[in-house]
Design a protein around this motif. Sequence first.
Motif, PDB file in Angstrom:
ATOM      1  N   VAL A  64      49.597  38.668  38.784  1.00 18.73           N
ATOM      2  CA  VAL A  64      50.605  37.522  38.840  1.00 18.73           C
ATOM      3  C   VAL A  64      50.079  36.610  37.765  1.00 18.73           C
ATOM      4  O   VAL A  64      49.091  36.681  37.313  1.00 18.73           O
ATOM      5  N   LYS A  65      50.726  35.647  37.348  1.00 12.65           N
ATOM      6  CA  LYS A  65      50.757  34.774  36.263  1.00 12.65           C
ATOM      7  C   LYS A  65      49.670  33.517  36.913  1.00 12.65           C
ATOM      8  O   LYS A  65      48.711  33.031  36.281  1.00 12.65           O
ATOM      9  N   HIS A  66      49.968  33.483  38.158  1.00 10.13           N
ATOM     10  CA  HIS A  66      49.150  32.281  38.868  1.00 10.13           C
ATOM     11  C   HIS A  66      48.596  32.886  40.343  1.00 10.13           C
ATOM     12  O   HIS A  66      48.863  32.724  41.287  1.00 10.13           O
ATOM     13  N   PRO A  67      47.096  33.478  40.107  1.00  5.16           N
ATOM     14  CA  PRO A  67      46.648  33.847  41.516  1.00  5.16           C
ATOM     15  C   PRO A  67      45.840  32.633  41.789  1.00  5.16           C
ATOM     16  O   PRO A  67      44.757  32.065  40.770  1.00  5.16           O
ATOM     17  N   ASN A  68      45.855  32.483  42.931  1.00  6.54           N
ATOM     18  CA  ASN A  68      44.954  31.521  43.702  1.00  6.54           C
ATOM     19  C   ASN A  68      44.301  31.913  44.979  1.00  6.54           C
ATOM     20  O   ASN A  68      45.039  32.006  46.132  1.00  6.54           O
ATOM     21  N   LEU A  69      43.065  32.672  44.758  1.00  7.74           N
ATOM     22  CA  LEU A  69      42.602  33.267  45.963  1.00  7.74           C
ATOM     23  C   LEU A  69      41.518  32.838  46.562  1.00  7.74           C
ATOM     24  O   LEU A  69      40.935  33.161  47.642  1.00  7.74           O
ATOM     25  N   GLY A  70      41.111  31.735  45.893  1.00  4.56           N
ATOM     26  CA  GLY A  70      39.765  30.869  46.620  1.00  4.56           C
ATOM     27  C   GLY A  70      38.555  31.849  46.569  1.00  4.56           C
ATOM     28  O   GLY A  70      38.677  32.762  45.739  1.00  4.56           O
ATOM     29  N   LYS A  71      37.787  31.445  47.430  1.00  4.86           N
ATOM     30  CA  LYS A  71      36.378  32.104  47.564  1.00  4.86           C
ATOM     31  C   LYS A  71      36.443  32.864  48.903  1.00  4.86           C
ATOM     32  O   LYS A  71      36.659  32.191  49.789  1.00  4.86           O
ATOM     33  N   PHE A  72      36.240  34.271  49.234  1.00  7.35           N
ATOM     34  CA  PHE A  72      36.198  34.785  50.306  1.00  7.35           C
ATOM     35  C   PHE A  72      34.662  35.167  50.583  1.00  7.35           C
ATOM     36  O   PHE A  72      34.048  35.844  50.271  1.00  7.35           O
ATOM     37  N   GLU A  73      34.350  34.139  51.580  1.00  5.79           N
ATOM     38  CA  GLU A  73      32.933  34.162  52.152  1.00  5.79           C
ATOM     39  C   GLU A  73      32.623  35.352  52.830  1.00  5.79           C
ATOM     40  O   GLU A  73      31.400  35.772  52.754  1.00  5.79           O
ATOM     41  N   CYS A  74      33.513  36.066  53.520  1.00  8.37           N
ATOM     42  CA  CYS A  74      33.315  37.019  54.420  1.00  8.37           C
ATOM     43  C   CYS A  74      33.506  38.511  53.900  1.00  8.37           C
ATOM     44  O   CYS A  74      33.618  39.602  54.817  1.00  8.37           O
ATOM     45  N   LEU A  75      34.062  38.825  52.523  1.00  6.71           N
ATOM     46  CA  LEU A  75      34.635  39.719  52.098  1.00  6.71           C
ATOM     47  C   LEU A  75      33.665  40.922  52.046  1.00  6.71           C
ATOM     48  O   LEU A  75      32.464  40.873  51.455  1.00  6.71           O
ATOM     49  N   ALA A  76      33.836  41.884  52.834  1.00  6.19           N
ATOM     50  CA  ALA A  76      32.916  43.206  52.811  1.00  6.19           C
ATOM     51  C   ALA A  76      33.376  44.265  51.585  1.00  6.19           C
ATOM     52  O   ALA A  76      32.595  44.817  51.026  1.00  6.19           O
ATOM     53  N   ASP A  77      34.810  44.439  51.314  1.00  3.53           N
ATOM     54  CA  ASP A  77      35.334  45.162  50.535  1.00  3.53           C
ATOM     55  C   ASP A  77      36.757  44.962  49.937  1.00  3.53           C
ATOM     56  O   ASP A  77      37.382  44.149  50.530  1.00  3.53           O
ATOM     57  N   ALA A  78      36.926  45.153  48.743  1.00  2.00           N
ATOM     58  CA  ALA A  78      38.077  44.956  48.062  1.00  2.00           C
ATOM     59  C   ALA A  78      38.402  46.033  47.133  1.00  2.00           C
ATOM     60  O   ALA A  78      37.378  46.634  46.491  1.00  2.00           O
ATOM     61  N   ALA A  79      39.699  46.364  46.863  1.00  2.00           N
ATOM     62  CA  ALA A  79      40.260  47.238  46.065  1.00  2.00           C
ATOM     63  C   ALA A  79      41.480  46.820  45.208  1.00  2.00           C
ATOM     64  O   ALA A  79      42.027  46.326  45.738  1.00  2.00           O
ATOM     65  N   LEU A  80      41.121  46.789  43.809  1.00  2.16           N
ATOM     66  CA  LEU A  80      42.439  46.505  43.216  1.00  2.16           C
ATOM     67  C   LEU A  80      42.914  47.630  42.171  1.00  2.16           C
ATOM     68  O   LEU A  80      42.299  48.327  41.568  1.00  2.16           O
ATOM     69  N   GLY A  81      44.267  47.624  42.037  1.00  2.00           N
ATOM     70  CA  GLY A  81      44.871  48.657  41.505  1.00  2.00           C
ATOM     71  C   GLY A  81      46.041  47.796  40.540  1.00  2.00           C
ATOM     72  O   GLY A  81      47.212  47.759  40.999  1.00  2.00           O
ATOM     73  N   LEU A  82      45.754  47.195  39.724  1.00  2.00           N
ATOM     74  CA  LEU A  82      46.689  45.854  38.970  1.00  2.00           C
ATOM     75  C   LEU A  82      46.794  46.339  37.652  1.00  2.00           C
ATOM     76  O   LEU A  82      46.136  46.558  36.854  1.00  2.00           O
ATOM     77  N   ASN A  83      48.180  46.394  37.301  1.00  2.00           N
ATOM     78  CA  ASN A  83      48.701  46.683  35.944  1.00  2.00           C
ATOM     79  C   ASN A  83      49.107  45.330  35.387  1.00  2.00           C
ATOM     80  O   ASN A  83      49.776  44.341  35.877  1.00  2.00           O
ATOM     81  N   SER A  84      48.721  45.090  34.120  1.00  2.00           N
ATOM     82  CA  SER A  84      48.712  43.925  33.320  1.00  2.00           C
ATOM     83  C   SER A  84      50.060  44.109  32.660  1.00  2.00           C
ATOM     84  O   SER A  84      50.402  44.995  31.967  1.00  2.00           O
ATOM     85  N   LEU A  85      51.034  43.023  32.509  1.00  2.00           N
ATOM     86  CA  LEU A  85      52.403  42.949  31.897  1.00  2.00           C
ATOM     87  C   LEU A  85      52.266  42.248  30.605  1.00  2.00           C
ATOM     88  O   LEU A  85      53.216  42.011  30.036  1.00  2.00           O
ATOM     89  N   GLY A  86      51.117  41.937  30.005  1.00  2.00           N
ATOM     90  CA  GLY A  86      50.893  41.340  28.853  1.00  2.00           C
ATOM     91  C   GLY A  86      50.585  39.753  28.974  1.00  2.00           C
ATOM     92  O   GLY A  86      49.781  39.119  28.240  1.00  2.00           O
ATOM     93  N   ASP A  87      51.300  39.116  29.935  1.00  2.00           N
ATOM     94  CA  ASP A  87      51.559  37.783  29.885  1.00  2.00           C
ATOM     95  C   ASP A  87      50.540  37.098  30.924  1.00  2.00           C
ATOM     96  O   ASP A  87      50.414  36.126  31.148  1.00  2.00           O
ATOM     97  N   ASP A  88      49.591  38.117  31.570  1.00  2.00           N
ATOM     98  CA  ASP A  88      48.939  37.621  32.502  1.00  2.00           C
ATOM     99  C   ASP A  88      47.463  38.509  32.641  1.00  2.00           C
ATOM    100  O   ASP A  88      46.766  38.159  33.525  1.00  2.00           O
ATOM    101  N   LYS A  89      47.022  38.812  31.462  1.00  2.00           N
ATOM    102  CA  LYS A  89      45.899  39.528  31.284  1.00  2.00           C
ATOM    103  C   LYS A  89      44.668  38.749  31.702  1.00  2.00           C
ATOM    104  O   LYS A  89      43.606  39.342  32.144  1.00  2.00           O
ATOM    105  N   TYR A  90      44.334  37.644  31.280  1.00  2.00           N
ATOM    106  CA  TYR A  90      43.270  36.859  31.419  1.00  2.00           C
ATOM    107  C   TYR A  90      43.113  36.273  32.934  1.00  2.00           C
ATOM    108  O   TYR A  90      42.006  36.133  33.480  1.00  2.00           O
ATOM    109  N   ASN A  91      44.250  36.522  33.584  1.00  2.00           N
ATOM    110  CA  ASN A  91      43.950  36.088  35.233  1.00  2.00           C
ATOM    111  C   ASN A  91      43.285  37.401  35.947  1.00  2.00           C
ATOM    112  O   ASN A  91      42.974  36.979  37.294  1.00  2.00           O
TER     113      ASN A  91
END
Length: 115
Positions: A64-91
């Motif tokens: 997404v163009k505007h991700p606001n996820l904060g800090k996850f203090e208890c996060l044990a595991d995360a998996a990302l499968g994200l495609n960039s559409l060009g206007d969001d790559k720095y996010n």
Amino acid sequence: MTIKSSSMKKLRFSGFSVDLCHINISCEKLEGLFVCWSFASASKKSLNIFAPNLKHLKWVGNMVKHPNLGKFECLADAALGLNSLGDDKYNVFEVLDSLCRAKFLILDEATIKVK
């Protein structure tokens, strides 16, 4: 779309709507979250998550163009499968910063190759 709950522990969301622009999730007791969200352009898309007790996160689809996820203090595991559409790559870096406390992090090839 706004999802707010003081008792929800798991949430699974899947959406392919061009009309859906913003997802706001505020769930204090949420421990598991699966988001699958695809669209044609990230320019007006945002994902806001407030889930201080989140332990398991899986997010697939488009960045997404505007991700606001904060800090996850208890996060044990995360998996990302994200495609960039060009206007969001720095996010991608902003998202990875939010996941820095995860004990296990899985990134698919598309997420790694975001330029």
